[in-house]
Design a protein around this motif. Structure first.
Motif, PDB file in Angstrom:
ATOM      1  N   LEU A  20      34.149  24.123  43.608  1.00  0.00           N
ATOM      2  CA  LEU A  20      33.904  24.775  44.888  1.00  0.00           C
ATOM      3  C   LEU A  20      35.139  24.761  45.784  1.00  0.00           C
ATOM      4  O   LEU A  20      35.520  25.780  46.361  1.00  0.00           O
ATOM      5  CB  LEU A  20      32.739  24.095  45.607  1.00  0.00           C
ATOM      6  N   CYS A  21      35.761  23.602  45.886  1.00  0.00           N
ATOM      7  CA  CYS A  21      36.874  23.448  46.835  1.00  0.00           C
ATOM      8  C   CYS A  21      38.161  24.083  46.333  1.00  0.00           C
ATOM      9  O   CYS A  21      38.968  24.570  47.133  1.00  0.00           O
ATOM     10  CB  CYS A  21      37.109  21.969  47.131  1.00  0.00           C
ATOM     11  N   GLY A  22      38.354  24.092  45.001  1.00  0.00           N
ATOM     12  CA  GLY A  22      39.578  24.638  44.442  1.00  0.00           C
ATOM     13  C   GLY A  22      40.721  23.633  44.481  1.00  0.00           C
ATOM     14  O   GLY A  22      40.633  22.587  45.130  1.00  0.00           O
ATOM     15  N   GLN A  23      41.786  23.977  43.772  1.00  0.00           N
ATOM     16  CA  GLN A  23      42.946  23.087  43.719  1.00  0.00           C
ATOM     17  C   GLN A  23      43.570  22.965  45.110  1.00  0.00           C
ATOM     18  O   GLN A  23      43.848  23.970  45.761  1.00  0.00           O
ATOM     19  CB  GLN A  23      43.972  23.627  42.720  1.00  0.00           C
ATOM     20  N   PHE A  24      43.743  21.730  45.539  1.00  0.00           N
ATOM     21  CA  PHE A  24      44.288  21.456  46.875  1.00  0.00           C
ATOM     22  C   PHE A  24      43.473  22.155  47.971  1.00  0.00           C
ATOM     23  O   PHE A  24      44.025  22.603  48.984  1.00  0.00           O
ATOM     24  CB  PHE A  24      45.762  21.876  46.966  1.00  0.00           C
ATOM     25  N   ASP A  25      42.156  22.264  47.735  1.00  0.00           N
ATOM     26  CA  ASP A  25      41.231  22.882  48.696  1.00  0.00           C
ATOM     27  C   ASP A  25      41.571  24.332  49.007  1.00  0.00           C
ATOM     28  O   ASP A  25      41.274  24.842  50.089  1.00  0.00           O
ATOM     29  CB  ASP A  25      41.196  22.074  50.007  1.00  0.00           C
ATOM     30  N   GLN A  30      40.858  29.442  52.040  1.00  0.00           N
ATOM     31  CA  GLN A  30      40.649  30.883  51.985  1.00  0.00           C
ATOM     32  C   GLN A  30      39.476  31.296  52.885  1.00  0.00           C
ATOM     33  O   GLN A  30      39.553  32.279  53.623  1.00  0.00           O
ATOM     34  CB  GLN A  30      40.373  31.297  50.535  1.00  0.00           C
ATOM     35  N   ILE A  31      38.403  30.527  52.822  1.00  0.00           N
ATOM     36  CA  ILE A  31      37.230  30.806  53.660  1.00  0.00           C
ATOM     37  C   ILE A  31      37.568  30.582  55.133  1.00  0.00           C
ATOM     38  O   ILE A  31      37.187  31.382  55.996  1.00  0.00           O
ATOM     39  CB  ILE A  31      36.042  29.920  53.229  1.00  0.00           C
ATOM     40  N   GLU A  32      38.294  29.507  55.408  1.00  0.00           N
ATOM     41  CA  GLU A  32      38.683  29.225  56.791  1.00  0.00           C
ATOM     42  C   GLU A  32      39.483  30.381  57.384  1.00  0.00           C
ATOM     43  O   GLU A  32      39.252  30.806  58.524  1.00  0.00           O
ATOM     44  CB  GLU A  32      39.521  27.940  56.841  1.00  0.00           C
ATOM     45  N   GLY A  33      40.440  30.886  56.596  1.00  0.00           N
ATOM     46  CA  GLY A  33      41.299  31.944  57.096  1.00  0.00           C
ATOM     47  C   GLY A  33      40.557  33.242  57.349  1.00  0.00           C
ATOM     48  O   GLY A  33      40.803  33.928  58.345  1.00  0.00           O
ATOM     49  N   THR A  75      37.375  31.123  41.384  1.00  0.00           N
ATOM     50  CA  THR A  75      38.795  31.437  41.547  1.00  0.00           C
ATOM     51  C   THR A  75      38.968  32.090  42.913  1.00  0.00           C
ATOM     52  O   THR A  75      37.983  32.518  43.537  1.00  0.00           O
ATOM     53  CB  THR A  75      39.273  32.408  40.457  1.00  0.00           C
ATOM     54  N   PRO A  76      40.207  32.218  43.397  1.00  0.00           N
ATOM     55  CA  PRO A  76      40.409  32.934  44.661  1.00  0.00           C
ATOM     56  C   PRO A  76      39.838  34.347  44.632  1.00  0.00           C
ATOM     57  O   PRO A  76      39.342  34.837  45.654  1.00  0.00           O
ATOM     58  CB  PRO A  76      41.933  32.937  44.811  1.00  0.00           C
ATOM     59  N   GLU A  77      39.881  35.008  43.457  1.00  0.00           N
ATOM     60  CA  GLU A  77      39.329  36.349  43.364  1.00  0.00           C
ATOM     61  C   GLU A  77      37.816  36.326  43.548  1.00  0.00           C
ATOM     62  O   GLU A  77      37.246  37.187  44.245  1.00  0.00           O
ATOM     63  CB  GLU A  77      39.672  36.963  41.990  1.00  0.00           C
TER      64      GLU A  77
END
Length: 327
Positions: A20-25, A30-33, A75-77
């Protein structure tokens, strides 16, 4: 008004939380931005802080993604696609979107493919239920990818016997004889986006075998004359670059047991100025014809990098300002 939303994600699973969090959050950032919130986490305890609507949207999205983390690599995608669904335009809603009873999930060997947002979902439903379907909109809206996914699913479910990929080679003036290689090699550059989608869903080796067995066929539009395609899933890509005569010719190739999907972007026409796009013409004369559907996409449906969405919107706005047709 600022709000702090606390949520506890269960069951506790360190692998799913890492997914869920991804590498190095990176996924959280991405969600925050995109939603302009701050996300804090400790184990399975998350706190989202921001404007009320954005904070609620982010918390709903985290819950959805955590459910998905059990079966899919995030993934980011993937995060970007789900951000499209949570959508800044819809974040005022307090409830999660209610799935449509007829929403389609396309199952391929590489996993499940679903429509993102109402336009993509309606597009998949149309393809599933009608013989001839148009998908019209800007780059990055998934119209070609979803058409290929539907074709792969139909082939795997024995609903069709082959897939036929067609594209007008307008840049070469449809005069392909001078190019080296066999027919497939000559039209390769024009069908690359379709190939890429097939490789992703089926794998390179499997696609190669299917092409060798003519289960997947590639052809420039000019080579479709005189044929009737039965029990086939036929995709005409970049249809904005067809002439009226070519579009009519293609549509009349449809045979029994076949599905045709025509995709294009009427803002990206490469035909000579004195030629009318066959896609634009079809949009005018085929509306309301039984068995034919039209699905339209806009900047909100862009599923590539968020920058693409902003570019599409900028060009749409420019077209509206200077009086040109940007739709």
């Amino acid at each position: 008004m600022s709000q702090r939303v606390n949520l506890e994600l269960e069951p506790v699973d360190t692998e799913r939380l890492a997914n869920l969090c991804g590498q190095f959050d990176e996924h959280l950032k991405q969600i925050e931005g995109r939603l302009q919130v701050d996300i804090f986490c400790r184990g399975n305890l998350f706190t989202v802080q921001g404007e009320t609507r954005q904070a609620r949207a982010a918390s709903r999205l985290l819950k959805q993604l955590y459910k998905l983390s059990d079966t899919e690599l995030l993934t980011p995608e993937v995060i970007n696609l789900h951000l499209q669904d949570s959508g800044v335009a819809e974040i005022a809603e307090d409830e999660e979107p209610v799935p449509h009873a007829d929403d389609i999930t396309v199952i391929t060997k590489r996993g499940a493919i679903r429509g993102r947002g109402p336009n993509q979902k309606a597009y998949l439903r149309n393809i599933d239920k009608h013989a001839v379907n148009f998908g019209i909109g800007p780059a990055g809206t998934g119209k070609t990818y979803l058409a290929v996914a539907s074709a792969v699913a139909a082939l795997q479910n024995d609903q069709v016997q082959r897939i036929v990929l067609v594209r007008p080679a307008v840049e070469a003036g449809e005069r392909l004889g001078f190019l080296p290689g066999d027919l497939a090699q000559k039209v390769d550059p024009y069908l690359r986006p379709l190939y890429d989608a097939l490789y992703e869903m089926l794998g390179f080796d499997h696609v190669t075998r299917l092409i060798d067995r003519n289960v997947i066929e590639v052809a420039p539009l000019a080579f479709m004359r005189g044929r009737t395609l039965n029990d086939a899933f036929v995709i005409l890509d970049e249809a904005q670059n067809t002439t009226i005569e070519q579009m009519k010719m293609f549509l009349t190739r449809t045979g029994f047991g076949s599905t045709a999907v025509i995709t294009g972007d009427v803002t990206q026409i490469d035909l000579p100025k004195n030629q009318v796009s066959g896609l634009k013409h079809a949009m005018k004369i085929l509306r309301g014809v039984e068995g034919i559907t039209f699905s339209f996409f806009d900047a909100r449906d862009v599923v590539r990098h968020p920058m693409v969405q902003r570019i599409v919107r900028a060009y749409d706005a420019a077209g509206a300002d200077d009086g040109t047709d940007a739709t």
